[in-house]
Design a protein around this motif. Structure first.
Motif, PDB file in Angstrom:
ATOM      1  N   PHE A 155       0.833  -1.206   0.000  1.00 28.16           N
ATOM      2  CA  PHE A 155       0.000   0.000   0.000  1.00 28.16           C
ATOM      3  C   PHE A 155       0.869   1.256   0.000  1.00 28.16           C
ATOM      4  CE2 PHE A 155      -3.479  -2.433   2.520  1.00 28.16           C
ATOM      5  CZ  PHE A 155      -3.913  -3.039   1.354  1.00 28.16           C
ATOM      6  N   ILE A 156       1.831   1.264   0.868  1.00 20.96           N
ATOM      7  CA  ILE A 156       2.705   2.434   0.978  1.00 20.96           C
ATOM      8  C   ILE A 156       3.430   2.674  -0.343  1.00 20.96           C
ATOM      9  CG2 ILE A 156       4.792   3.314   2.104  1.00 20.96           C
ATOM     10  CD1 ILE A 156       3.807   1.840   4.651  1.00 20.96           C
ATOM     11  N   ALA A 157       3.930   1.596  -0.955  1.00 19.57           N
ATOM     12  CA  ALA A 157       4.666   1.739  -2.209  1.00 19.57           C
ATOM     13  C   ALA A 157       3.763   2.247  -3.328  1.00 19.57           C
ATOM     14  CB  ALA A 157       5.293   0.398  -2.584  1.00 19.57           C
ATOM     15  N   VAL A 158       2.523   1.745  -3.397  1.00 17.88           N
ATOM     16  CA  VAL A 158       1.598   2.195  -4.446  1.00 17.88           C
ATOM     17  C   VAL A 158       1.278   3.675  -4.283  1.00 17.88           C
ATOM     18  CG1 VAL A 158      -0.758   1.994  -5.334  1.00 17.88           C
ATOM     19  CG2 VAL A 158       0.575  -0.064  -4.862  1.00 17.88           C
ATOM     20  N   VAL A 159       0.984   4.098  -3.060  1.00 11.96           N
ATOM     21  CA  VAL A 159       0.635   5.502  -2.841  1.00 11.96           C
ATOM     22  C   VAL A 159       1.813   6.406  -3.179  1.00 11.96           C
ATOM     23  CG1 VAL A 159      -0.004   7.201  -1.086  1.00 11.96           C
ATOM     24  CG2 VAL A 159      -1.135   4.968  -1.144  1.00 11.96           C
ATOM     25  N   ARG A 160       3.002   6.005  -2.811  1.00  9.21           N
ATOM     26  CA  ARG A 160       4.177   6.823  -3.126  1.00  9.21           C
ATOM     27  C   ARG A 160       4.418   6.866  -4.629  1.00  9.21           C
ATOM     28  NH1 ARG A 160       8.952   5.482   1.129  1.00  9.21           N
ATOM     29  NH2 ARG A 160       9.918   7.123  -0.129  1.00  9.21           N
ATOM     30  N   TRP A 161       4.181   5.752  -5.324  1.00  8.94           N
ATOM     31  CA  TRP A 161       4.350   5.743  -6.786  1.00  8.94           C
ATOM     32  C   TRP A 161       3.347   6.687  -7.445  1.00  8.94           C
ATOM     33  CZ3 TRP A 161       1.467   4.666 -11.120  1.00  8.94           C
ATOM     34  CH2 TRP A 161       2.178   4.489 -12.318  1.00  8.94           C
ATOM     35  N   VAL A 162       2.070   6.604  -7.013  1.00  5.97           N
ATOM     36  CA  VAL A 162       1.056   7.490  -7.586  1.00  5.97           C
ATOM     37  C   VAL A 162       1.407   8.946  -7.307  1.00  5.97           C
ATOM     38  CG1 VAL A 162      -1.370   8.178  -7.462  1.00  5.97           C
ATOM     39  CG2 VAL A 162      -0.765   5.749  -7.469  1.00  5.97           C
ATOM     40  N   ASP A 164       4.430  10.320  -6.548  1.00  9.81           N
ATOM     41  CA  ASP A 164       5.738  10.831  -6.950  1.00  9.81           C
ATOM     42  C   ASP A 164       6.198  10.421  -8.341  1.00  9.81           C
ATOM     43  OD1 ASP A 164       5.824  11.818  -4.348  1.00  9.81           O
ATOM     44  OD2 ASP A 164       6.890  10.061  -3.585  1.00  9.81           O
ATOM     45  N   ALA A 165       5.652   9.317  -8.897  1.00  8.06           N
ATOM     46  CA  ALA A 165       6.224   8.792 -10.130  1.00  8.06           C
ATOM     47  C   ALA A 165       5.215   8.511 -11.237  1.00  8.06           C
ATOM     48  CB  ALA A 165       6.996   7.502  -9.827  1.00  8.06           C
ATOM     49  N   ILE A 172      -4.066   2.051 -14.781  1.00  8.14           N
ATOM     50  CA  ILE A 172      -3.777   1.308 -13.550  1.00  8.14           C
ATOM     51  C   ILE A 172      -2.825   0.158 -13.844  1.00  8.14           C
ATOM     52  CG2 ILE A 172      -4.815  -0.201 -11.799  1.00  8.14           C
ATOM     53  CD1 ILE A 172      -7.240   1.633 -11.784  1.00  8.14           C
ATOM     54  N   ARG A 173      -2.924  -0.404 -15.019  1.00  9.81           N
ATOM     55  CA  ARG A 173      -2.024  -1.513 -15.414  1.00  9.81           C
ATOM     56  C   ARG A 173      -0.557  -1.092 -15.378  1.00  9.81           C
ATOM     57  NH1 ARG A 173       1.053  -4.712 -15.916  1.00  9.81           N
ATOM     58  NH2 ARG A 173       1.157  -6.578 -17.209  1.00  9.81           N
ATOM     59  N   GLN A 174      -0.297   0.191 -15.428  1.00  8.89           N
ATOM     60  CA  GLN A 174       1.082   0.675 -15.475  1.00  8.89           C
ATOM     61  C   GLN A 174       1.681   0.946 -14.092  1.00  8.89           C
ATOM     62  OE1 GLN A 174      -0.349   3.587 -18.798  1.00  8.89           O
ATOM     63  NE2 GLN A 174       1.885   3.585 -18.923  1.00  8.89           N
ATOM     64  N   VAL A 175       0.928   0.715 -13.025  1.00  9.81           N
ATOM     65  CA  VAL A 175       1.489   0.883 -11.679  1.00  9.81           C
ATOM     66  C   VAL A 175       2.704  -0.031 -11.562  1.00  9.81           C
ATOM     67  CG1 VAL A 175       1.100   0.568  -9.218  1.00  9.81           C
ATOM     68  CG2 VAL A 175      -0.705   1.548 -10.650  1.00  9.81           C
TER      69      VAL A 175
END
Length: 392
Positions: A155-162, A164-165, A172-175
Motif C-alpha cells: 500500500f505504501i509503495a503504491v501511494v508513493r508511486w502514484v 511521486d512517479a 492502472i495496469r502501469q502501476v
C-alpha cells in the motif's frame, strides 16, 4: 476512570460478560486508536449488576455461588471491587460490584490480542516513517488496518508511486511496484483510496465516481455501437461501428435515430431506410447523452416494458426532449400477457419526463397493478407489431 455498561438485561455479570463488553469496544477500534494517538490510559470500570439484598435472602446459595466464581483466580491486573450486602434476614455478605481494568496490558491479556497490538504498532511505525501523511488515518481505523495487515508495504509503495512517479494519464495496469498488479489495486481500492485522499495534494484529486477517474488514471472510453438497419453503409465499406462516444460527435451522421435495448433486437430490427440504429444495452444508453447532434434528429427509444425501461426513457428525454417511445404502452403490454416475466429489482423513482400515458403505466408497474414486478422484454413482442410500429 471510564465506566462501560453491560448490555441491557444482563444481571449478575460473569467474567465472560465483562470480556464481551471489552471485546465490543476493541472491535470498534477505540483502544488501538487511543494507543496510536498517545492518549493517556484511564482504567475501565464495568458494573456487575449484583443481586440485591432481597435476592440474596431469597436465593442464598445461588448468590454465594456467583460471588465465589468472582473470588476465584483472576487475571493479573483485573481488580474486583466488593460491597457489603445483606440485612436481618440473611446476614451481611460481600458481593462483587465492579470489575476494573487497570492497564492496557491487562486489557490486551484479557482479550488475547497481544499479537494484533504488536502488529498494529509495527504498521503504525512503518507508516509514520514512510508515509507520514497517512499516520492519522491509520490511527483512526485500526481494525481496517489489521484486516489487510500483510499488504501494508505494498500500500505504501503504491501511494508513493502514484504521488511521486505516476505519468500523466497512466493506466492502472502501469502501476510499477513489485508484487502489485491490476488485480491487487482493484481488490484493495477502498484502502488505497482512503490513503490517496490524505496523501495526494488537492489538485491531484479529481471528480469522478470511479477509482481511476478520481486519482487521475486513464479510463476506458465509453463506446456507442450503431449500424444502419437497411444494410447501407455508415461509412464507405463500414456497415457497423463501435465508436468512442468522445469521437462520435465529429461524425454527425444523417438519418433518424432508433435506440433499442436488446442485442438480438438490434440485429433483427426491420430495414427502416435512412435510419441510425443504436444499441442501448440497459443503462449504457446514458452514454448517448454526450452525442450533441442527436438533439437535431428524430429519436425513438424502445426499451423493455418495465420500471427500468421507463427510467432509461426518462433520462434520454431529459437530454433530448424530442425522444418518443415505441411499444412501451399499455396496449402492447396487455396484448402480450402470455409473455410477461418478472423484473428482479423494480425501481420507484420520480420521473419528470414521461408523457401522461407513459407515466400512468409506469405507476401501474410500480404499484403491481397487473402482476408483482411485471416485465415485458422487448424480444418477446410479436415481430408483426414491430413492423407496424416502424411503418413497414
Amino acid at each position: 476512570m471510564r465506566t462501560l455498561s453491560l448490555p441491557r438485561g444482563v444481571r449478575w455479570a460473569t467474567k465472560d460478560d465483562v470480556v464481551s463488553v471489552l471485546r465490543t469496544r476493541w472491535a470498534a477500534g477505540t483502544d488501538l486508536t487511543e494507543l496510536a494517538l498517545g492518549s493517556a490510559w484511564e482504567p475501565l470500570v464495568i458494573g456487575l449488576r449484583p443481586p440485591s439484598a432481597a435476592q440474596y435472602a431469597d436465593d442464598f446459595d445461588a448468590v454465594q455461588a456467583w460471588a465465589n466464581r468472582w473470588r476465584a483466580r483472576l487475571p493479573a491486573g483485573l481488580h474486583v471491587q466488593w460491597q457489603v450486602v445483606g440485612g436481618r434476614r440473611s446476614g451481611a455478605v460481600q458481593l462483587p460490584v465492579r470489575a476494573v481494568i487497570e492497564t492496557r496490558e491487562v486489557l490486551w491479556r484479557l482479550l488475547q490480542v497481544e499479537t494484533q497490538v504488536s502488529l498494529f504498532e509495527k504498521i503504525l511505525a512503518q507508516v509514520a516513517s514512510d508515509l507520514p501523511d497517512a499516520r492519522t488515518w491509520v490511527a483512526r481505523h485500526p481494525q481496517r488496518v489489521l484486516a489487510v495487515a500483510p499488504h501494508w508495504s505494498s500500500f505504501i509503495a503504491v501511494v508513493r508511486w502514484v504521488r511521486d512517479a505516476m505519468p500523466t494519464g497512466a493506466w492502472i495496469r502501469q502501476v510499477d511496484v513489485p508484487g502489485v498488479d491490476t488485480k491487487f489495486v482493484e481488490a484493495h481500492r477502498e484502502t488505497l483510496a482512503a490513503l490517496l485522499e490524505v496523501c495526494l495534494p488537492p489538485e491531484r484529486i479529481f471528480t469522478g465516481s470511479s477509482f481511476a477517474q478520481r486519482y487521475g488514471f486513464a479510463v476506458k472510453p465509453a463506446y456507442a455501437r450503431l449500424r444502419r438497419p437497411d444494410g447501407t453503409h455508415l461509412l464507405p465499406g463500414v456497415s457497423e461501428m463501435a465508436v468512442p462516444v468522445s469521437e462520435l460527435n465529429a461524425l454527425d451522421l444523417p438519418g433518424q435515430v432508433f435506440v433499442v435495448e436488446n442485442e438480438t433486437t438490434y440485429h433483427a430490427f426491420p430495414p427502416v431506410p435512412d435510419t441510425l440504429l443504436f444499441l442501448g444495452s440497459g443503462y449504457g444508453v446514458s452514454r448517448l447523452l454526450q452525442v450533441d447532434w442527436l438533439a437535431h434528429r428524430p429519436v425513438t427509444y424502445w426499451g423493455d416494458l418495465d420500471t427500468h425501461g421507463f427510467v432509461m426513457l426518462d433520462r434520454l428525454r431529459a437530454r433530448f426532449p424530442q425522444v418518443r417511445s415505441m411499444l412501451m404502452d399499455r396496449t402492447t403490454l396487455l396484448e402480450h400477457e402470455r409473455h410477461w416475466g418478472v423484473e428482479d429489482s423494480p425501481v420507484n423513482a420520480h420521473l419528470e419526463h414521461l408523457s401522461a400515458d407513459e407515466a400512468a403505466l409506469y405507476v401501474d408497474l410500480v404499484e403491481d397493478r397487473y402482476a408483482v414486478g411485471l416485465r415485458l422484454e422487448q424480444e418477446r413482442i410479436r415481430f408483426g407489431r414491430v413492423l407496424a410500429a416502424v411503418g413497414l
